[in-house]
Design an enzyme around this catalytic site. Sequence first.
Site, PDB file in Angstrom:
ATOM      1  N   HIS A 174      -6.519  -6.511   1.225  1.00 46.60           N
ATOM      2  CA  HIS A 174      -7.714  -7.296   0.937  1.00 46.60           C
ATOM      3  C   HIS A 174      -7.473  -8.071  -0.352  1.00 46.60           C
ATOM      4  CE1 HIS A 174     -11.855  -8.465   0.797  1.00 46.60           C
ATOM      5  NE2 HIS A 174     -12.083  -7.816  -0.318  1.00 46.60           N
ATOM      6  N   CYS A 233     -10.153 -13.657   3.182  1.00 51.57           N
ATOM      7  CA  CYS A 233     -10.451 -13.256   1.808  1.00 51.57           C
ATOM      8  C   CYS A 233      -9.482 -13.920   0.823  1.00 51.57           C
ATOM      9  CB  CYS A 233     -10.431 -11.745   1.665  1.00 51.57           C
ATOM     10  SG  CYS A 233      -9.007 -10.945   2.422  1.00 51.57           S
TER      11      CYS A 233
END
Length: 1138
Positions: free
Chosen positions: A471, A229
């Site tokens: 994330h 990510c």
Amino acid sequence: MDQLGSDMLVDDDYEEKQHVAIIEPDQDDVMDEVESEPEPRADEYEAFMKKHLPELADQETEAEVYHTWEINDWRNLARREHGPTFECADNPWRVLFFPYGNNVDFASFYLEQGFEEKKVPEDWYACVQFMLVLWNRSDPSMYILHSATHRFTADEGDWGFTRFSELRRLFAASWDDRGRPMVENNSANVTAYVRVLKDPTGVLWHNFINYDSKKETGMVGLKNQGATCYLNSLLQSLFFTNAFRQAVYQIPTENDDDQSDSAYALQRLFYLLQTSSLAVGTTDLTRSFGWDSKQIFEQQDVQELSRVLMDRLDDKMKGTEVQGALERMFVGKMKTYISCINVDYESSRIEDFWDIQLNVSGNKNLDDSFKDYVQVETMEGENKYFAEGFGLQDAKKGVIFESFPQVLHLQLKRFEYDINRDAMMKVNDRYEFPEIWDASPYLADNADRSEPYVYHLHGVLVHSGDLNAGHYYAFLKPTKEGHFYKFDDDRVTRATKREALEENFGGDYAQANGNQPQRNPYTRTWSAKRSMSAYMLVYIRETRLDDVLMAGKNVDPPQHLADRVAEEKAAFERRRKEREEAHLYMDIQVASEKNFQQYQGFDIVPWKIDSESPAHPKVHRVLRTTTMSEFTQTVAEDLEVDADMIRPWAMVNRQNGTIRPDVPITFSDMTVEEAASKYGTKTAQFRLWIEKAEKRDDDGTALFGDKVIDLKSQPQNRPLMLFLKHFDAKTQSLYGIGNFYAAYQDRVSDVSPQIMKMMGWASGTNFKLSEEIKQNMIEAMKPKVTLAQSEIQDGDILTVQRTLSDKESSQITAAGGYTEAKEFYDYLLNRISVEFSPKFPDTNEHPTFSLTLSKKMTYDQFTAKVGEFLKVEPTHLKFTTINAAGKPKLAVKYNQQVTLNNILTPGAYNYTTSSVQKPDALFYEVLEMSLKELESRKAMKITWLPEGLSKEEEHSLMIPRTATVADLMEALQRKLGLSDEVMSKVLIYEGHNSKFFKSLGQDFQIMGIGEYLTLYAAVFPEDDSPKESQKKINVFHFDKEPAKVHGIPFQFPLKEGEKWSDTRQRLSEFTKIKGKQFDKIKFAVVSKPHYSKPDYLDDDDILWDRQQTESRDEISLGMDHVNKQRSFWGKTDSIFIR
């Protein structure tokens, strides 16, 4: 549409993407609370709504209404009832009511959109905050309420409360001791309070089922491979820096290899982001980087990745029309200076920067960080600056910016080392950054200010979570006047300015009732601080916004890129169509005499398709409905013969493991599927042997061998189709010749004329025949025995070889060859092609090559073959096995008894196990000595310090295992060509973990040196003090904290009564570190344990006395300076792009 089976849920957990309604807890007891103002009654609608349904923070109301439905004759109502329709925000609404409960013993109430059945507008939705209140018509102070929020759609058209209130309680004679029931006289009122909210982003409370990023935003996301990510957010940021994308497109890649070229892979990724309607994968890009699963599943440092990627692309652009494009876009200049206060002297250095790392800790906003960055440090007192020609001077030291780039990347240091925890931690403090920012206050006075240095925020890259679990996603503003969008891996959504900026400042959650803890969705821990915060900002200079974002211009990809992607898509479609139609087709392997004649091995041809060669049978993919005559015609055209001159034989798997022809297929109208079912082997592809006719008769009819053979009218006689191979002892080869026919009752000697004719041998040539029964069974044939007695049948293989004279046999044997077919078959059975690669390929001195060897070869035999190929002494070769990842595994030790098979495939009881070892490859090294001699020696790595600590060289020495330090010094002297005078001053000592361990005497045994100790050989100035008063202190290097050791340790002689100012000068002479480099070092006394606080030395301190007062071995001298070799905290390896 109705979601009637679900129970009322209360979601206590924080969830960043809320997919379900958040329902407030039951407030049955609200009347019991004592407040200064009287509680509003259920019929005081405005006050009741204000009290119990306050507006949500950060949400804007489009419209709100309340509507009351009078419920009468409750007990006689149907199972399911609808209230009157009312409107809010031009949409119809109504209450859905289950008087006897929706499969529960509770009254069930829901709010439902009121459109007619199947007449809900396409793509309709409404974001609603609502409350349902059931109240007593005679006493409105008696009520029950529940509230929720929901995104109503055509698929989710109702939402509410299955367990609104228990039926038993509703009809009880007294509701909460009020003396009357809630449902009185079989009637009650229900009021629906509905507030429709504006949804500027289009995704408020969206469940993202069937969400289409391209349709909603015109953009697509990137797929996450595991932990990529961080890569996705950086790539999206670069993609929407349109000038960067255009520059990448202009890198010439027409002739580059798709798999390994990172520039082409990035071009392709950008093209797919630009043209695809679905999320794009990054697998091809990471494969071109040379990454494996380790890099894919380990989050890397974004700043390091950005710099490495820019560096790699900058190299690719050199010599092209876009050379220097990245520097013009991303590179600014900063000046590091030291300026004397009292004299006219300045030392400065101007450097390029691609990005700027800013401290978050201790700073409230972007301007605070820049003020911190350019803060001036005064060098005075003990820290005076040594100015050349002026001596020690008071000075000012700092950094100032000469220019800022068009696109400014700011890396916010959200991760810092926490000294108390001895670990890297995330800094979640509030840190503000503006949408428009002026950089001019941080420019040098003489900087070019012809254009204002005002910057507009283009991107915010966000990290949510902590150091170990988190994330990454990005907020980007693709156009100059447009909106921000959130790029979260494969999903792209519209975002508000507040979501992009303020929600990523970090700090505490803003709560009306104080800081309530929230749950981090990645670590599942509770905290009052936001877990999501910006870690990288992208600003674009206001005057260059149109150039960088290319407003009004198209970013056109190169034509070759579009063509190649179109070809890939077409190939993908072909493969997809093939998969879909696979059931209509079947594969048929066809072997012919041409394949047989090219094959050296067992059986007729190599049926396993593991490689392509002339010997391999051809695979035909045909429709299952094709007839055998049609298929024979296709094969005939391929073989360039008439169709009637060939006939197919079905191949079968014999019980002994061979594959041989069984019967000819004579039914021409039979389909290939039927033929495969009737004649083929069920578990394998349909295999055919194509037999050629020998000639035509007078009528032109093709005559096959079985029609030509003379059966001599013998009973039980029949024709046999046989195969002939020839073993040539002189060329050491065994190839197919062809197929021929013989009579079943013929003797072996009767086939001699046919064999002589096929071989082209003169009559009288002596030869031997043997039968190839299976791989490990080759049997000689007796001339006087019949074929029937020899159990010969259709498809059997005979091998012929000339009879050799004794002289010929001895010559072939002397050359290492085989004289008998059976021996050569054994060689074929055990032969293996082994790839030999140099263990250290950087030298380019030795090639990678393959040799065909026998598994039965001994160590000496196969090393002789390798030595012969390399033209080196076999005794000077060393081999290493290779693991499955292609890395060195175990060194092969010299052993006369071991075979090649033992080395390549260790047995089941060998703990090295062949499963993790390549069975057909070895690394090799060419040694300076024989392997036997090498194995009697020990490899010693030693760091040579010829000039204090100013110069270091690492050397490897091969020393006999029985040697002493004196022998080690002699080997070092020979290797470096040192004089006896220099060697007399050399000191050999050991270090461990960058700390001094012990000095080694000349008679110390080499085998006593620990494997994990570092060996040093140094020439330091001799201690001229009397021997009885000599005293030394251990010295080591550290970076701010004594636990962070680095560098080369050593021992330093002390002098009695010497002040530190003089000791320091002597230490500079001792280590040969001088000038500015030495001035940067701070010195401290460090007591054991080494993580204790360092005690920094003053000029008047006397180190001799400090060692006298404490135990000699309990203190060390620490040199505090920056470790230039340090790497990013917590990382195992540096990131790389191939």
